[in-house]
Design an enzyme around this catalytic site. Structure first.
Site, mmCIF file in Angstrom:
data_model
loop_
_atom_site.group_PDB
_atom_site.id
_atom_site.type_symbol
_atom_site.label_atom_id
_atom_site.label_comp_id
_atom_site.label_asym_id
_atom_site.label_seq_id
_atom_site.Cartn_x
_atom_site.Cartn_y
_atom_site.Cartn_z
ATOM 1 N N GLU B 136 0.808 -1.218 0.000
ATOM 2 C CA GLU B 136 0.000 0.000 0.000
ATOM 3 C C GLU B 136 0.847 1.277 0.000
ATOM 4 O O GLU B 136 0.345 2.339 0.364
ATOM 5 C CB GLU B 136 -0.926 -0.004 1.211
ATOM 6 C CG GLU B 136 -1.914 -1.164 1.194
ATOM 7 C CD GLU B 136 -3.005 -0.962 2.214
ATOM 8 O OE1 GLU B 136 -4.168 -0.863 1.807
ATOM 9 O OE2 GLU B 136 -2.684 -0.906 3.413
ATOM 10 N N HIS B 155 -0.299 5.755 7.710
ATOM 11 C CA HIS B 155 -1.472 4.919 7.459
ATOM 12 C C HIS B 155 -1.651 3.979 8.643
ATOM 13 O O HIS B 155 -0.774 3.164 8.942
ATOM 14 C CB HIS B 155 -1.287 4.108 6.176
ATOM 15 C CG HIS B 155 -2.311 3.025 6.025
ATOM 16 N ND1 HIS B 155 -3.665 3.266 6.112
ATOM 17 C CD2 HIS B 155 -2.187 1.690 5.802
ATOM 18 C CE1 HIS B 155 -4.321 2.126 5.946
ATOM 19 N NE2 HIS B 155 -3.460 1.165 5.765
ATOM 20 N N HIS B 157 -4.407 1.431 11.227
ATOM 21 C CA HIS B 157 -5.644 0.657 11.415
ATOM 22 C C HIS B 157 -6.178 0.916 12.813
ATOM 23 O O HIS B 157 -6.744 0.025 13.443
ATOM 24 C CB HIS B 157 -5.351 -0.839 11.243
ATOM 25 C CG HIS B 157 -4.728 -1.202 9.936
ATOM 26 N ND1 HIS B 157 -3.908 -2.290 9.780
ATOM 27 C CD2 HIS B 157 -4.806 -0.624 8.712
ATOM 28 C CE1 HIS B 157 -3.496 -2.359 8.512
ATOM 29 N NE2 HIS B 157 -4.032 -1.368 7.849
ATOM 30 N N HIS B 225 -11.120 -0.168 7.282
ATOM 31 C CA HIS B 225 -9.688 -0.345 7.070
ATOM 32 C C HIS B 225 -8.848 0.488 8.057
ATOM 33 O O HIS B 225 -7.998 -0.049 8.735
ATOM 34 C CB HIS B 225 -9.381 0.040 5.615
ATOM 35 C CG HIS B 225 -7.977 -0.214 5.185
ATOM 36 N ND1 HIS B 225 -7.627 -0.527 3.899
ATOM 37 C CD2 HIS B 225 -6.813 -0.180 5.866
ATOM 38 C CE1 HIS B 225 -6.320 -0.701 3.809
ATOM 39 N NE2 HIS B 225 -5.806 -0.495 4.987
#
Lengths: 295, 295, 295, 295
Positions: B136, B155, B157, B225
């Site tokens: 990603e 990024h 979660h 996500h």
């Protein structure tokens, strides 16, 4: 910065100033004399129940135990997740009711005894020497002005209390250890005092408004921000900050059940306040946990 | 892999390449010359406020402090439970705005300075040497393309934000430390960009869609996500990732009370954004906590 | 108890039996010969992709790496709070599909490689030597019987999933890391199989009922008890147990908002299942965290 | 304070008294004789299933293992967050059913074997020597009076149970490890016994009321305060205190889903009670975790 002076088995904490920092005190030799005088004054305070009123306009020494307790309160509240990187704890100067002691701008979890600074009640630093200061120190100074019964002030962002600061749901005592909340927990709305702000208690005017909202109570919530917690000493204030957060979390779960809640009654709270138990028992545990952590 | 070069008391981080890895640079001797040139260029960048535009097509050295901060951001976000084994953090290359730096595919809690790789903004590795990469990574490259103000992308979660990504309930700021959310928190629906997918931002097209959803904001949620969090530097981005998760958890509790919520207003958020406080205070604490952990 | 044999740089794990424990193998000398034969068989298995069918009726050696992974799975699931003192993890015997390996009755957080025992699929111990066994080992044996695709079984009491086992609210995937739940999560009601019981899967009949409820799925909840989680290997099963618990906690918060929830779709789940990412990245982190803890 | 006496490989714990502390026992020599007699009596108790009735009016020695278990229960319940600074654990004296053993007033997380004191069932100290005592020790004495089946009593403020003590929502078993709750969990309202109080069980009358509310059950909640948990021995009582708190937390989440809950049935609870599994497995884990912590 504070230094130590040992008089017999009493360790005194005294502010250290470089030569020239104070008008008329120009040499190291003079400085040494000044420290000795301060140490003797501190010793006299330490031995006497009555705090010398004549100390109000000069810097008086602080017993080492008081500084250490203040440092420990910082570490304890960090260890227990009640203070994050941006909270702060202060104590009123033990020898001078018109002064308070608080760390320079540093996260509570990192505070050492060397970080403690002294402020007057308008939150001006007594001996700044370039150190950065908490923008919101006015919370402390303004509370000390109007609450002679208060000798310690804590400002937290503790996560348990925030939901009660942004809703119509009042924080109320659900467990005996937080029964001091029975007098009610005001929510201070900074918009009422300052309109649209950056949310910080950045001057004396906002601090006065918050202190007025607190009134004679032990805790006030700050909308979308956290709370201010006060006590007659730093141990009681620390315990109140911890139990307020725990109470809030338990009340939130009880509220989720949807029915009526059986709160601690005013009578129960008043009786408990008159005989609040042994704060040393919790303090000893919390201190031991902090001391076990790597530094 | 990066190596160190010491120039006086400045430590530079430079990419190391085995002989033959780059066309036209065939010997160890040549490599040594190249490293020295790179180090000098890096030193010039370090001393100058203006980043040399001519560095855009070659690999420029990275100050060791920048690599170390990136490593620390990984460890801090792991330590605080905001990044799990699968999140990632990047910084824009300090000397080359068309490059970014990010770890090879490894859990953030295990990242060392040796794991840092360099990518162009299409997320091609500059010097892969067989290392595995985050599938990603396009999240990062595509955001850097359209957000010149952004120098760090995270990024996560993080568990606090997921409920707001899968419901109609918008994430909104409830505490001043997360007041940067006042501009709104878009929820990116990968189905709109890619139909039925394996949920991963696995190519530039999906990355562009996410970057478009983010727009000029600091945070976008990714449905089912996690989120993408950006900032002008890695410290601010790290703080935003942490406070976004905390804000989400507190908002969820406040929502459970069932009444209206008094959110941070746009005006308050804007004022706070213009004077965001001292990110170093939190960084110092979080770094100290990470450094105390056994490695 | 298992012992080690080193063949070159391959370390084999072989069951050790005292003389006289097995009929016809009466002396230490004979035992040594047997161990050597077993070690050679194990080496052949280790070097070959096809597991020797002829090993089905005798005890085959287990590669040390498999035993170590099983031990680590126990410790990891304890470290992450997914297994309490009473859960258990097993793997199918790498060289004998009709056997499985699991610790003696001991808390997962305390399991060492010496605690691993071998069982047949009726959950009889191969070489008990007086060790206590998990009463609920039938969960493992009966699942291995009907699920040839499964090589690891985990039974947890993880707190996140219990609310979904005792209500009409189905556990469904809300985050991509738990997208394997898209096939549905059955809730096994022990009353349907055994009427009023002590809630334990204490025999093969109850184990068969649970295995039937699980069907071809990765997770089944056990009402008022916990869950059973399976996978093609112990790393995948471990990750599934962890992400199932996390998913449950996030879904519970999302449900509290009161509106519709945008779940991972079956198509998304299927695509993710076909390309499940890199389990090693999480395993490496979780293992490192366990290895840092004092033993 | 207790001292050790070793008789062969049996280590006995005996109370130590300074000369003159007990009328008629004036010298160190006499004291040594007394200790020896006590040690022999203890050894006889240790070797015999029947507790000597004649020990009821004198202080009998306590096996070291019993004192150590009591210390460990304190530490375990602290480590798991079930006891805060103000809870307490006691055991009935192993050799004298009319006595119980409990720490002096100290946080459970700090208890050492030297802190254990002995009390009669009216909660008078046998040998106080100036030590401070828990104000609420009457909880223990009054329960021991009316529950001959009980040999350990725990008083907690565990956060999971408080919401069930202040609402109309009954705490009921949702997981098999807490199935002992199937008999019902009374909520004791101190107002019914004492009107407006400071919430503490500060005398025998309040203790008797609480013991009556507990009846023959394993757990009673104390409104706005916590609970009292009892068991046939300290390991079972410890496990019950832990599982009661966990059950409460899981039930609260299940309640938030809004539908009916499938509780552990009375029949299931009764069967489980008749075969409660292996308390040693959890104890060994919890003890190991405590022993790993720095002291």
């Amino acid at each position: 910065m504070y230094g130590h002076i040992r008089l017999g088995d009493i360790l005194l904490f005294v502010p250290l100033r470089p030569p020239g920092d104070v008008p008329g005190e120009g040499t190291g030799g003079t400085s040494r004399v000044r420290l000795t005088r301060a140490a003797i004054a501190g010793l006299m305070w330490w031995l006497s129940p009555a705090v010398a009123e004549t100390a109000a306009t000069t810097t008086a020494p602080v017993p080492a135990a008081a500084i250490e307790e203040l440092m420990l309160a910082n570490r304890i509240l960090d260890d227990r997740g009640v203070l994050d990187a941006y909270g702060h704890v202060s104590i009123r100067h033990p020898a001078n009711p018109n002064r308070y002691l608080m760390a320079r701008a540093i996260a509570p979890g990192l505070v050492t005894i060397e970080d403690i600074m002294e402020f007057d009640l308008d939150s001006n630093p007594i001996d700044r020497r370039g150190r950065s200061m908490f923008v919101e120190r006015f919370i402390h100074g303004e509370v000390y002005k109007v609450r002679p019964d208060v000798n310690s002030v804590i400002h937290t962002h503790s996560m348990g209390v925030i939901p009660f600061s942004i809703t119509q749901t009042p924080l109320r005592p659900v467990i005996h250890n937080a029964s001091f909340l029975y007098v009610g927990v005001p929510v201070w709305e900074i918009r009422d005092a300052g309109g649209t702000t950056n949310m910080l208690v950045r001057d004396g005017k906002l601090g006065q408004s918050l202190a007025a909202a607190l009134g004679n109570k032990p805790v006030a919530l700050m909308r979308g921000h956290g709370n201010v917690v006060v006590g007659p000493n730093v141990r009681v204030a620390t315990a109140r900050a911890i139990f307020t957060d725990e109470n809030a979390r338990m009340q939130a779960v009880a509220l989720s059940f949807g029915g009526p809640i059986n709160y601690i009654s005013p009578g129960e709270g008043a009786l408990r306040d008159s005989d609040p138990g042994d704060p040393a028992r919790a303090w000893d545990l919390w201190k031991a946990n902090v001391m076990k952590k790597p530094h």
